[in-house]
Design a protein around this motif. Sequence first.
Motif: not given
Length: 443
Positions: A137-142, A155-158, A225-231
């Motif tokens: 589960l990827v957690y969006q940070y908006l 708790k998220a995986d990314a 621990e978690k990958p960080i995406y940028v959208k």
Amino acid sequence: MNLSNEQRGLRESATFDRTTIAAIQRAADTGVYDIRGWGAKRKLPHFDDLLFLGASMSRYPLEGYRERCDTDVVLGSRNAKYPLHLDTPVTIAGMSFGALSAGAKEALGRGASEVGTSTTTGDGGMTPEERGQSKNLVYQYLPSRYGMNPDDLRKADAIEIVLGQGAKPGGGGMLLGQKISERVAHMRTLPEGIDQRSACRHPDWTGPDDLAIKINELREITDWEKPIYVKVGATRTYYDVKLAVHSGADVVVVDGMQGGTAATQEVFIEHVGIPTLAAIPQAVQALQELGVHREVQLIVSGGIRNGADVAKAMALGADAVAIGTAALIALGDNDPRYADEYEKIGSAAGFYDDFQDGRDPAGISTQDPELSARFDPIVGGKRLANFLRVTTMEAQTIARACGKAHLQHLEPEDLVAISIEAAAMARVPLAGTSWIPGAGAAL
């Protein structure tokens, strides 16, 4: 005798067609702009304008019954201790609880987990239903920070930092009051039944230097621990991708203008952003120039419908794709079995895009308890898993025909375009020629 419009010599204006006239009349009648869901309806250069060059004599195809074609992908290996290992590169894009019912969010988690891929929270926070059924589960940070909880980040995986969305780059989110139920209001700390308008930019930074600080902060919160995406929404893609990489992103998500939305202004959906097809080569060029293509993974979204689209996006240089609208249709939205009820609310099966109204007969994009109860998340999850399997197998079939033993081995050399616009955007030759329009031109 009733004469047709053609027999009467009536000719419709290409500039002021009936749709345009109706929009002007609606604006004049109401004094408010039009809001809807879904994505762009105008015809745009898209993946259908590309064709694969299957193997024949100069290339050697793979036999599907005897030779493997792998589909796995690793996302977030640049810095994260625990990158995501997915069995298929087809992931589920961020769609919020609020825009969707709790059951729909659960079904997305179930379907994604069954085939070994990831799903994404969307705005408004993490629900137990989705976390409980999502292996990845990827957690969006908006910008809104609605529902943001540091414990849920852990708790998220990314984590996906959202700077823009394909349907409305430069615009904030929107969730109308009829979908702000008691539970949604509690999660977002909002008044019940009141329209929610999200900010168009994050409140605590103004540029890439600040983003780098925020990424490090999120890494510290999650112990690296978690990958960080940028959208980002596809606009100035080349520059945005470079800045995202310099800021420390492990994964960059580029969302083209064919991407959907739960609700935004019609004028935004149809007139802001660039097509997905045009954005991918710009993103890949940026990554290649920085020497991090494949090290920083590229996820592409916006109008992905089938395995051919997946294969074409990956041939152009993407590592994975994300689907949103296609996933909702797979769950059961726009289904003909609800044709009568779509008609009652002024729409039709296959045309329903009034996601903002919360009256979805399928029980997917609604918070109405009676409508939501119609949707079975177990059945919906199975349907989504079936669709994801078929989509992955379709992409494999194409890759084998091109002689490739992994989806990531597909390359631009495997593609040609059937329109000048697509050839220029995708930077592949026009079919039957070696001509790439605009090759060598500056961005």
